[in-house]
Design an enzyme around this catalytic site. Structure first.
Site, PDB file in Angstrom:
ATOM      1  N   ASP A 353       1.085  -0.873  -0.036  1.00  0.00           N
ATOM      2  CA  ASP A 353       0.097  -0.096   0.059  1.00  0.00           C
ATOM      3  C   ASP A 353       0.475   1.342  -0.367  1.00  0.00           C
ATOM      4  OD1 ASP A 353      -2.454   1.374   0.182  1.00  0.00           O
ATOM      5  OD2 ASP A 353      -1.619   1.918   2.447  1.00  0.00           O
ATOM      6  N   GLU A 390       2.066   0.038  -4.748  1.00  0.00           N
ATOM      7  CA  GLU A 390       1.100   0.721  -5.576  1.00  0.00           C
ATOM      8  C   GLU A 390       2.049   2.028  -5.758  1.00  0.00           C
ATOM      9  OE1 GLU A 390      -3.219   3.109  -3.629  1.00  0.00           O
ATOM     10  OE2 GLU A 390      -2.299   2.091  -2.095  1.00  0.00           O
TER      11      GLU A 390
END
Length: 706
Positions: A353, A390
């Site tokens: 993330d 990401e």
């Protein structure tokens, strides 16, 4: 409270004789036949206590052990061996040191802190509010739990190491997957790791090869607006312990075994396990947040602080704080955590993330050649592990196309936006679609990046579901109690004429077609496809594009939709099989994207052969390509225009009677919309009328010249 204040007094406190001798390594709680060795890092602490609890019920610690700063400290590590401590023992730390926020120090000797390396967590009567205010929180704190990781029988299980070109990822939420009352799993297993095991037959039927689990590290479910719950789990408190609420037993040690059983059973079914991991911030939040662990042990080492005000936190994550990932201590923590989940929990990969946080130095400034990225990339324990980034953060770093080395794959936000825009009917998008179909060559042409570099997705947990993408022009997040101000405003969505749910037949037919179009482009494009849980049955969040705090039927998988939208489910199943079957004879996993495209012999067309229309007003594109074994050739025509278009088909030479077979036409009703390979409908004539807003796929199996 200053440096001179002693650790909170306790009637049970006593110095412990380290009669067996302790050691600073390994960190955390290490069990042996005689007891447990505890070790924790804190360079600035002046005093340290271990607090032991008999259970998670209200009350003070049953025992408090003072660590001697001479006998129980080596360099920056506090450690002690405590005889008789066995698996299941609840414990925490109290640390005393400078309480000087202006200089980045936030020690609070009244707070019980969990072990940064603890392998299990007891939530008990945890209260986030109590951890955020002054005073003793022993009754309402989370506690670490001593665990023996060697007590589980893996029965020979190993990570699967499936190559990316044979991978189809399914992003799913452990709790939401089976929490719906109509999930059909045993009541005790609803919303748990065991619930996932019960639904493995569904995952096999769907055809996906990897389950990407939203965060399963222990997180703070109370990190949400009042009256709501943090459902997604992007608020970690531990990087080693699985989330207790997803365990059917609610016992911390049982949780460890249940998670590992889930991994083992998914592997038996041939399904990889990828974890969505959050190493960019923690649930401790900003300067007003709770003291749970890192803040109370060494605040300025773990977090990036604002240069001009060290009492506040740099916020490149949108979550209040930012981990100092390239600090040696934090870097070691992250690497040890990754090794733990691979070696001890057998997971196959990680999706990071806001991974661009890794590209910031200790001051928060962007850097090239990030140390932690290379350390992860080159770590031998992680050598066969999938790494997905990401590749952006909230502070403005956007690294899609440039993140890490070729071992790192990337969530491709450009793919999501450009495919949405084209199917929606936006102008000046056809040339972008060409790039996305071909593995985003414009982004990944440098450095011999592999064909699977791009993780292609249309939807993910963050944003609209696929159903809502074709049902809403605007977000509807009022249920989040933020006056609809949260969540992205730019969604590239189109409601097909009516906002929200409708019974208008023509609108529903168009929405179904658009959903199939989006699935088709995702699964036909070069790269690694990722699907969102429930999209295959048209799961809706009622227009909410930021449902992080909706732990209810807004977010849960509604299993009744399998019957309601069985045509979409069938379409997705066949599309996945068509994708995996098409590349069976090749070995794209070892090829660069450029080499793959060369061997695929892609030829671009418009409504006329060899004449693609790249103009801003174009809404159509066609192409032919062959698989790497040269045994299958496909022709695909995409019409995002609102009128039918007649496409010229490539002439076919070869055996007598050779011709094209139609495998897919998204404008046709089920079951004619898609059929299995080799069972297509023969196509007569030299042209094919592609209906408005639809996609066709034709195939000829033998080696032929087109």
């Amino acid at each position: 409270m200053g440096d001179s204040q002693s650790v909170a007094t306790d009637p049970h406190a006593a110095a412990a004789k380290d009669i067996y001798g302790s050691h600073p390594y390994p960190l955390g709680a290490t069990v042996s036949s005689k007891g447990t060795n505890f070790s924790v890092f804190s360079a600035s602490a002046t005093q340290m206590q271990i607090v032991l609890f008999d259970n998670a019920e209200p009350g003070p610690p049953s025992r408090v052990i003072d660590l001697d700063p001479v006998l129980n400290r080596t360099s920056h590590y506090w450690h002690i061996f405590v005889p008789g401590i066995k698996p299941g023992q609840l414990y925490g730390y109290r640390a005393n040191g400078p309480a000087d926020p202006q200089n980045g120090q936030r020690f609070d000797s009244q707070k019980v802190l969990i072990d940064p390396y603890g392998n299990a967590i007891s939530v008990g009567l945890y209260d986030r509010t109590a951890a955020s205010r002054a005073g003793d929180n022993a009754t309402t704190s989370m506690k670490s739990v001593v665990a023996d990781l060697h007590a589980f029988d893996w029965e020979g299980d190993r990570p699967l190491n499936r190559p990316f070109h044979k991978t189809v990822i399914y992003e799913m939420h452990v709790g939401g997957f089976t929490r719906h009352p109509d999930s059909g799993v045993a009541a005790a297993n609803a919303g748990t790791y065991r619930g996932v095991v019960e639904k493995i037959p569904y995952l096999l039927e769907l055809g996906i090869t990897a389950a990407e689990l939203l965060p399963v590290f222990q997180f703070d479910a109370q990190a949400a607006p009042p009256g709501l719950t943090n459902y997604w789990g992007y608020s970690p408190v531990s990087f080693f312990a699985p989330h207790l609420a997803y365990s059917s037993s609610k016992d911390p040690l049982g949780c460890l075994d249940e998670f590992r059983t889930m991994v083992k059973e998914l592997h038996r079914a041939g399904i990889e396990v990828i974890l969505d991991v959050v190493y960019n911030h923690t649930a401790e939040g900003d300067e007003h947040g709770p003291t749970l662990c890192f803040r109370g042990l060494e605040n300025s080492f773990y977090y990036i602080l604002n240069k001009n005000d060290k009492a506040t936190y740099a916020n490149y994550t949108g979550a209040g704080n930012t981990l100092k990932a390239n600090h040696s201590v934090v870097k070691r923590l992250i690497l040890d955590s990754l090794r733990h989940w691979v070696a001890e929990m057998h997971v196959d990969g990680f999706r990071f993330d806001l991974a661009s946080i890794f590209s910031r130095n200790e001051m928060g400034e962007p850097i090239l050649n990030s140390p932690i990225l290379w350390d992860i990339d080159s770590d031998p324990v992680l050598a066969g592990t999938k790494l997905i980034a990401e590749a952006w953060d909230v502070g403005g770093l956007y690294q899609v196309g440039t993140f890490g080395q070729d071992k790192w794959k990337e969530w491709n936000g450009e793919f999501r936006d450009d495919v949405r825009s084209f199917i929606k009917g936006d102008a000046n998008t056809v040339w972008k679609l060409r790039e996305r179909i071909t593995g985003s060559f414009d982004l990944y042409k440098e450095g011999a990046r592999p064909a699977g570099q791009s993780i292609n997705f249309i939807t993910c947990h963050d944003g609209f579901t696929l159903n809502d993408l074709v049902s809403y022009n605007a977000k509807h997040n009022e249920a989040n109690y933020e006056l609809n101000s949260d969540g992205p405003n730019k969604n590239f969505s189109w409601n097909c004429g009516v906002e929200g749910s409708t019974t208008v037949a023509d609108v529903e037919l168009l929405r179904t077609r658009q959903i199939k179009n989006l699935f088709a482009l995702n699964l036909l494009s070069i790269g690694t496809p990722m699907l969102l849980m429930g999209d295959e049955v048209r799961r809706t969040q009622q227009g909410n594009n930021n449902a992080y705090c909706q732990n209810n039927e807004v977010s849960w998988f509604d299993w009744n939709l399998r019957a309601t939208n069985k045509d979409i489910l069938r379409f997705v199943q066949h599309m996945i099989r068509a994708r995996l079957h098409f590349d069976e004879g090749g070995n794209s996993g070892r090829m660069s994207l450029e080499e793959y495209l060369t061997r695929a012999h892609i030829e671009w067309h418009g409504v006329e052969l060899g004449k693609p229309d790249w103009s801003p007003d174009s809404h159509s594109l066609a192409f032919t390509l062959q698989n790497l074994a040269a045994s299958q050739v496909r022709y695909i025509a995409i019409n995002a225009y609102w009128k039918p278009l007649e496409f010229a088909l490539p002439p076919v030479t070869g055996n007598p009677g050779a011709g094209w077979l139609r495998l897919m036409d998204t404008s046709l009703p089920s079951p004619n919309d898609i059929v299995a390979d080799g069972k297509g409908t023969p196509v007569d004539g030299a042209k094919y009328l592609v209906n408005p807003r639809s996609i066709i796929m034709l195939q000829y199996k033998s080696p032929i010249k087109i």
